[in-house]
Design an enzyme around this catalytic site. Structure first.
Site, PDB file in Angstrom:
ATOM      1  N   GLY A  57     -28.946  99.893  10.217  1.00  0.00           N
ATOM      2  CA  GLY A  57     -29.755 100.740  11.086  1.00  0.00           C
ATOM      3  C   GLY A  57     -31.209 100.334  11.085  1.00  0.00           C
ATOM      4  N   GLU A  58     -31.727  99.981   9.905  1.00  0.00           N
ATOM      5  CA  GLU A  58     -33.118  99.551   9.809  1.00  0.00           C
ATOM      6  C   GLU A  58     -33.321  98.191  10.473  1.00  0.00           C
ATOM      7  OE1 GLU A  58     -32.390 102.832   7.578  1.00  0.00           O
ATOM      8  OE2 GLU A  58     -31.402 100.921   7.173  1.00  0.00           O
ATOM      9  N   PHE A  59     -32.298  97.329  10.392  1.00  0.00           N
ATOM     10  CA  PHE A  59     -32.388  96.035  11.078  1.00  0.00           C
ATOM     11  C   PHE A  59     -32.507  96.234  12.581  1.00  0.00           C
ATOM     12  CE2 PHE A  59     -30.346  92.618  13.442  1.00  0.00           C
ATOM     13  CZ  PHE A  59     -31.021  91.499  12.973  1.00  0.00           C
ATOM     14  N   GLY A  62     -35.939  97.410  13.442  1.00  0.00           N
ATOM     15  CA  GLY A  62     -36.978  96.396  13.376  1.00  0.00           C
ATOM     16  C   GLY A  62     -36.725  95.165  14.218  1.00  0.00           C
ATOM     17  N   TYR A 128     -38.854 102.020   4.855  1.00  0.00           N
ATOM     18  CA  TYR A 128     -38.968 102.438   3.462  1.00  0.00           C
ATOM     19  C   TYR A 128     -38.416 101.349   2.550  1.00  0.00           C
ATOM     20  CZ  TYR A 128     -34.259 104.115   4.717  1.00  0.00           C
ATOM     21  OH  TYR A 128     -32.979 104.237   5.199  1.00  0.00           O
TER      22      TYR A 128
END
Length: 409
Positions: A57-59, A62, A128
């Site tokens: 999800g963070e990939f 970003g 984070y």
């Protein structure tokens, strides 16, 4: 305190090592980090940017930054690290990275070896994950560390009387790019004024996804003129609620389930719950004996379709809200779908905003879900209004990636 931190890190490794004998994710986590330093031999004197993501999800969040660096600074090589197997195993072959690997265990030795091997000139951690030894090693070498799409809450350890060690980690950060004013104010309250409020890069990411929709003929044949609820990133608690509601669903409505976990046991369990009216995507063909339009449910058993699946829907349910937290609401909102989710959404600014504006709805019980779905399913005008609000909300919050790129480069 660093000594106790290092002991805790090693203890965490031991726990995962023991878990790896019976847990597949833990096994990937351990094996993926074995002999990591011997697998990479970067060319000397190359300029490199290092971007770290906790998970998939963070990939995706970003991704616009990766794309912007690729486009605007093609001379730089890109290092991508992941903490979680759910990120690395899915994106380990991405063409956005020249070197893609698991983040090594956060020990002083690993941090020094990593910087010796890859020699990044800048580091971006997304949202984070504050690793003391890696942050400190970068700061000691004069390598700037940035945090993109950061978000802070008063109950985090940074803002507690006993959070001195964690505040020390924040001190290694060159600049924070935060999602909202509250985060900037919290940082300022403990002496950090190096923050820019620029929003969340996920808005840029989901808008890009909405512009590059994939077509799925099988989904079109299944829909066959019906209306669709797309249930994305669901867990068993979500699936049970939606299945219970299905008895109230008008005959011209169908449901697509795209579970968060797609292991064989999870998929067969969902199929058993739904019964004979359910199709499994990978086991279905356009020319099968029973027409696809005759089925009520479609179960997606792969990763990569969901962001485009929302384009076929009229209404979205986002899973995870009865567990640790909801998954991505913005992918559905970008397509103009009202979004419904469970009660655990407080960590997600966009979910709170969507509720406040009328494009999102949170439910705690079966009765609440039934009431919300009844309105959105049966009242076309209310559904269209909520969907328009969701779509406009996404469009109004893009641009974070451009701000971050301008500041860093």
């Amino acid at each position: 305190m660093p000594i106790f931190y290092s002991l805790a890190i090693r203890f965490y490794y031991v726990l995962l090592y023991l878990a790896s004998f019976f847990n597949q994710k833990a096994k990937f986590w351990i094996q993926g980090r074995k002999n990591w330093e011997s697998r990479f031999k970067p060319t000397a004197n190359k300029k490199r940017a290092w971007l770290h993501f906790a998970s998939l999800g963070e990939f995706e969040q970003g991704k616009p930054l990766l794309q912007a660096i690729r486009k605007q600074h093609p001379e730089k090589e890109i290092i991508i690290t992941f903490f979680s197997p759910s990120g690395y195993e899915v994106r380990k072959n991405s063409n956005l990275g020249d070197y893609i690997l698991y983040l090594p265990l956060d020990t002083p030795a690993n941090a020094q070896r990593f910087l010796d091997i890859f020699t990044p000139e800048l580091v971006i951690f997304n949202k984070y994950e504050y690793w003391f030894n890696f942050y400190k090693a970068c700061a000691d070498r004069g390598v700037p560390v940035y945090v993109s799409s950061a978000i802070f809450r008063p109950n985090q350890i940074f803002f507690k009387w006993y959070g001195a060690f964690n505040r020390r980690i924040l001190g290694f950060v060159q600049h924070f790019f935060v999602q909202n004013k509250e985060s900037a104010q919290l940082l300022a309250s403990i002496g950090f004024n190096n923050a820019t409020v620029c929003g969340d890069t996920r808005f840029d990411s989901v808008l890009d996804l909405a512009k590059s929709r994939k077509d799925f003929p099988l989904v079109e044949a299944f829909k066959a003129g019906s209306k669709l609820i797309v249930a994305g990133s669901t867990w068993p608690a979500d699936e049970a609620l939606i299945h219970n509601y299905a008895e109230l669903l008008p005959k011209d409505w169908k449901i697509i389930f795209a579970p968060h976990e797609i292991g064989e046991e999870k998929i067969t369990g969902l199929q058993k719950l739904l019964g004979e009216k359910a199709l499994r995507y990978s086991a279905t063909s356009m020319d099968q004996e029973m027409p696809l339009a005759n089925y009520r449910y479609l179960v997606i058993d792969n990763i990569g379709m969901l962001s485009s699946l929302y384009s076929y829907g009229e209404l979205a349910y986002i899973g995870g809200g009865f567990g640790v937290g909801i998954h991505n609401t913005l992918e559905a909102a970008a397509w103009g779908l009202p979004v419904v989710f469970g009660p655990n959404y407080q960590k997600f600014q966009e979910a709170k905003d969507l509720i406040a504006f009328g494009g999102g709805f949170s439910v705690k019980t079966q009765n609440e879900l039934n009431q919300v779905f009844n309105v959105l399913v049966n009242d076309k005008e209310d559904r269209a209004k909520a969907g328009a609000i969701a779509k406009e909300y996404v469009a109004a919050h893009t641009g974070a990636s451009a701000q971050i790129m301008a500041k860093i480069f």
